[in-house]
Design an enzyme around this catalytic site. Sequence first.
Site, PDB file in Angstrom:
ATOM      1  N   ASP A  62       0.863  -1.184   0.000  1.00 47.78           N
ATOM      2  CA  ASP A  62       0.000   0.000   0.000  1.00 47.78           C
ATOM      3  C   ASP A  62       0.897   1.231   0.000  1.00 47.78           C
ATOM      4  O   ASP A  62       1.544   1.541   0.998  1.00 47.78           O
ATOM      5  CB  ASP A  62      -0.881  -0.033   1.258  1.00 47.78           C
ATOM      6  CG  ASP A  62      -1.959   1.040   1.247  1.00 47.78           C
ATOM      7  OD1 ASP A  62      -1.979   1.857   0.313  1.00 47.78           O
ATOM      8  OD2 ASP A  62      -2.779   1.061   2.192  1.00 47.78           O
ATOM      9  N   HIS A  69     -12.048   6.048   1.901  1.00 50.73           N
ATOM     10  CA  HIS A  69     -12.086   7.428   2.393  1.00 50.73           C
ATOM     11  C   HIS A  69     -12.006   8.388   1.224  1.00 50.73           C
ATOM     12  O   HIS A  69     -11.668   8.001   0.097  1.00 50.73           O
ATOM     13  CB  HIS A  69     -10.898   7.678   3.337  1.00 50.73           C
ATOM     14  CG  HIS A  69      -9.592   7.223   2.762  1.00 50.73           C
ATOM     15  ND1 HIS A  69      -8.764   8.044   2.006  1.00 50.73           N
ATOM     16  CD2 HIS A  69      -8.969   6.006   2.790  1.00 50.73           C
ATOM     17  CE1 HIS A  69      -7.708   7.365   1.616  1.00 50.73           C
ATOM     18  NE2 HIS A  69      -7.795   6.117   2.069  1.00 50.73           N
ATOM     19  N   HIS A 113      -6.547  11.369   4.252  1.00 53.63           N
ATOM     20  CA  HIS A 113      -7.909  11.129   4.729  1.00 53.63           C
ATOM     21  C   HIS A 113      -8.611  12.469   4.860  1.00 53.63           C
ATOM     22  O   HIS A 113      -8.280  13.270   5.735  1.00 53.63           O
ATOM     23  CB  HIS A 113      -7.903  10.382   6.070  1.00 53.63           C
ATOM     24  CG  HIS A 113      -7.543   8.938   5.941  1.00 53.63           C
ATOM     25  ND1 HIS A 113      -8.419   7.910   6.196  1.00 53.63           N
ATOM     26  CD2 HIS A 113      -6.400   8.332   5.548  1.00 53.63           C
ATOM     27  CE1 HIS A 113      -7.822   6.739   5.988  1.00 53.63           C
ATOM     28  NE2 HIS A 113      -6.595   6.982   5.587  1.00 53.63           N
ATOM     29  N   GLU A 159     -11.267   1.130  -0.922  1.00 56.16           N
ATOM     30  CA  GLU A 159     -10.228   0.317  -0.292  1.00 56.16           C
ATOM     31  C   GLU A 159     -10.905  -0.813   0.468  1.00 56.16           C
ATOM     32  O   GLU A 159     -11.695  -0.554   1.377  1.00 56.16           O
ATOM     33  CB  GLU A 159      -9.439   1.225   0.655  1.00 56.16           C
ATOM     34  CG  GLU A 159      -8.368   0.564   1.453  1.00 56.16           C
ATOM     35  CD  GLU A 159      -7.586   1.592   2.274  1.00 56.16           C
ATOM     36  OE1 GLU A 159      -6.473   1.251   2.712  1.00 56.16           O
ATOM     37  OE2 GLU A 159      -8.075   2.733   2.482  1.00 56.16           O
ATOM     38  N   GLU A 179      -7.046  -1.650  -3.677  1.00 59.77           N
ATOM     39  CA  GLU A 179      -7.531  -0.269  -3.549  1.00 59.77           C
ATOM     40  C   GLU A 179      -7.263   0.507  -4.828  1.00 59.77           C
ATOM     41  O   GLU A 179      -6.241   0.313  -5.484  1.00 59.77           O
ATOM     42  CB  GLU A 179      -6.811   0.408  -2.383  1.00 59.77           C
ATOM     43  CG  GLU A 179      -7.174   1.857  -2.163  1.00 59.77           C
ATOM     44  CD  GLU A 179      -6.411   2.470  -0.988  1.00 59.77           C
ATOM     45  OE1 GLU A 179      -6.854   3.505  -0.476  1.00 59.77           O
ATOM     46  OE2 GLU A 179      -5.358   1.906  -0.601  1.00 59.77           O
TER      47      GLU A 179
END
Length: 415
Positions: free
Chosen positions: A186, A266, A274, A299, A396
Amino acid sequence: MSEQAVDKVESKLEKLDLEKENPEEPIANTEGADADGEKKKKKKKKHHKKKKEINDIAKFYPEGVYPEGEWQDYTGSEENLKRSTDEEKRYLDNQQNNKWNDFRKAAEIHRRVRKYAKKTIQPGMTMIQVCETIENAVRTFCGTEDSLKSGMGFPCGVSLNNCAAHYTPNAGDKTVLDYNDVMKVDFGVHVNGNIIDCAFTHTFNPRYDPLLEAVREATNAGINAAGIDARLTDIGEAVEEVMESHEVELDGHTYTVKCIRNLNGHNIAPFRIHGGVSIPIVKNGDNTKLEEGQTIAIETFGSTGKGYVDYSGGEVSHYMKNSNPPPNAPVRLSSARHLLQVIDKNFGTIPFCRRYLDRIGEEKYLLALRQLVKVGLVTEHPPLFDTRGSYTAQFEHTILLHPTRKEVVSRGDDY
């Protein structure tokens, strides 16, 4: 004969022996002489240096225009169905071309880096080597060391097995990647604060393929459900329905793949990974609707465990300057005030990790960092674990909610 002369003779003999075993030029074959009596000679092999695979991305796009992602039409209301042909919406979309181009540049860097990483990363590498392979490639493609202009959007996460998120190695971490590990890769890339948040799960053992397929399909279900006016709970329901329709057999046990219900997608704001909106991966009754112009990360996380993560004592590595800090927070240590200036100069509100502080030459900063966390100026994000012995996977993508259509900007040939 002197001792020095003996050494020289022995050295020559050693060299001759090596040349016999590994001759640089093979002896010519005299059996195949042509009509003119010329002997055919084998050509000496030329060793070409391997071309570097990584360059400043701008060299590949001299006009500065970067590839678009995957386009999808909005569905649902009659107004959404008309968006793609609405001239006013098209005009509004064109007004933001520079911003969209920044996202597309970051997405193209992400695609190239993950392709390079998948080819390069192998069992036996330390987790620090894995992260630095990815992070150095991102920095090279960005073409600048100014991390506020472009670079890593957040630290490269390489969470293993039952650790689902927020693990990146600190200095001295000797963890080694194993053939049987399930690694969530990630990492983010930003250009002028426009962040691409995109992740995949990397494995070597094919026994985990059904787990990865479940999470990949669930991510795509969430992407399909997302859009302007889409309710958050409906996105979560779409993900949950697909994810939990899958089963995985490991070591003679069959597991239903569960959504990790306290991990969410998000929205993304400039220089803020975020942005304040959480996008669930289970049905949760939240009727908040997504809005035109938002950038969102769909995600999803699947697990063979209980489907819930918590902090189980792993060493913290991820930090971020609080974008809404408490007023008049007391910073008593001069070292903490210095560290805050370093964070402002190098990261701003972009998340960072301890290795990044090491990289820019900071030393003995842990006490200062702890004080900044204590007074609320910096937030820490510890690694998150499902039950011991379980396996977790993640996929994601970043989606741009244009006025006309949605663009899965980080989509690639791989996923």
